[in-house]
Design a protein around this motif. Structure first.
Motif, PDB file in Angstrom:
ATOM      1  N   VAL A 124      47.785  78.914 -23.528  1.00 42.56           N
ATOM      2  CA  VAL A 124      47.044  79.527 -22.414  1.00 42.56           C
ATOM      3  C   VAL A 124      45.694  80.037 -22.909  1.00 42.56           C
ATOM      4  N   LEU A 125      45.669  80.661 -24.079  1.00 47.58           N
ATOM      5  CA  LEU A 125      44.407  81.121 -24.651  1.00 47.58           C
ATOM      6  C   LEU A 125      43.498  79.927 -24.927  1.00 47.58           C
ATOM      7  N   LEU A 126      44.039  78.863 -25.489  1.00 52.06           N
ATOM      8  CA  LEU A 126      43.271  77.648 -25.755  1.00 52.06           C
ATOM      9  C   LEU A 126      42.675  77.092 -24.468  1.00 52.06           C
ATOM     10  N   LYS A 127      43.483  77.007 -23.418  1.00 52.49           N
ATOM     11  CA  LYS A 127      43.015  76.474 -22.138  1.00 52.49           C
ATOM     12  C   LYS A 127      41.865  77.312 -21.590  1.00 52.49           C
ATOM     13  N   CYS A 128      41.986  78.634 -21.653  1.00 48.37           N
ATOM     14  CA  CYS A 128      40.937  79.519 -21.144  1.00 48.37           C
ATOM     15  C   CYS A 128      39.636  79.353 -21.934  1.00 48.37           C
ATOM     16  N   VAL A 129      39.737  79.282 -23.255  1.00 50.11           N
ATOM     17  CA  VAL A 129      38.544  79.105 -24.086  1.00 50.11           C
ATOM     18  C   VAL A 129      37.924  77.735 -23.828  1.00 50.11           C
ATOM     19  N   ALA A 130      38.752  76.699 -23.731  1.00 46.93           N
ATOM     20  CA  ALA A 130      38.239  75.349 -23.459  1.00 46.93           C
ATOM     21  C   ALA A 130      37.519  75.305 -22.113  1.00 46.93           C
ATOM     22  N   GLU A 131      38.069  75.957 -21.112  1.00 43.24           N
ATOM     23  CA  GLU A 131      37.409  75.976 -19.807  1.00 43.24           C
ATOM     24  C   GLU A 131      36.047  76.651 -19.884  1.00 43.24           C
ATOM     25  N   GLY A 132      35.922  77.676 -20.717  1.00 41.15           N
ATOM     26  CA  GLY A 132      34.631  78.340 -20.870  1.00 41.15           C
ATOM     27  C   GLY A 132      33.614  77.531 -21.636  1.00 41.15           C
TER      28      GLY A 132
END
Length: 135
Positions: A124-132
């Motif tokens: 989930v942290l990876l997904k959020c950072v990737a989206e940013g």
């Protein structure tokens, strides 16, 4: 196995060079190519105090960055454009390059090696950072 992988008891890390490992068994992976992948890795590293989980980088071609996440955590999750997921399922088999902990592993290397058998990048942290980063 070298001493470091024996100490950690991580059987999926090769003793030398690098090997392809089937995704969806011990881990899934998320691949982001080029400088964007490195920016995501740097951001995760800063956010986690230097302990983002295992990350593998390629030094040739598209210079992909592979984030190793828990097995089963990439399926049925929407990822931003620019992300490729590696997992296994009906009619799908994916392989991820995994380098040894030491010695010659070119063209892949650890950005951050694993610190334990079941310690991975938080999806989930990876997904959020990737989206940013990948906007």
């Amino acid at each position: 196995m070298d001493t470091q992988s024996r100490e950690l008891n991580i059987g999926w890390i090769p003793a030398s060079g690098f090997q392809l490992r089937k995704a969806g068994v011990q881990f899934d992976a998320v691949r982001i190519e080029g400088e964007e992948g490195r920016r995501v890795a740097e951001t995760l590293e800063a956010m986690t105090g230097g302990d983002p989980g295992p990350i593998v980088v390629e030094s040739k071609g598209v210079r992909a960055v592979y984030f190793l996440v828990p097995a089963g955590s990439t399926s049925f999750r929407p990822w931003p454009r620019g992300v490729t997921t590696f997992n296994s399922g009906p009619g799908k088999v994916s392989y991820v390059p995994v380098p040894a902990l030491s010695g010659e592993t070119w063209p892949v290397a650890w950005w951050r090696p694993p610190i334990g058998e079941d310690r991975f990048v938080h999806p989930v942290l990876l997904k959020c950072v990737a989206e940013g980063v990948l906007v």
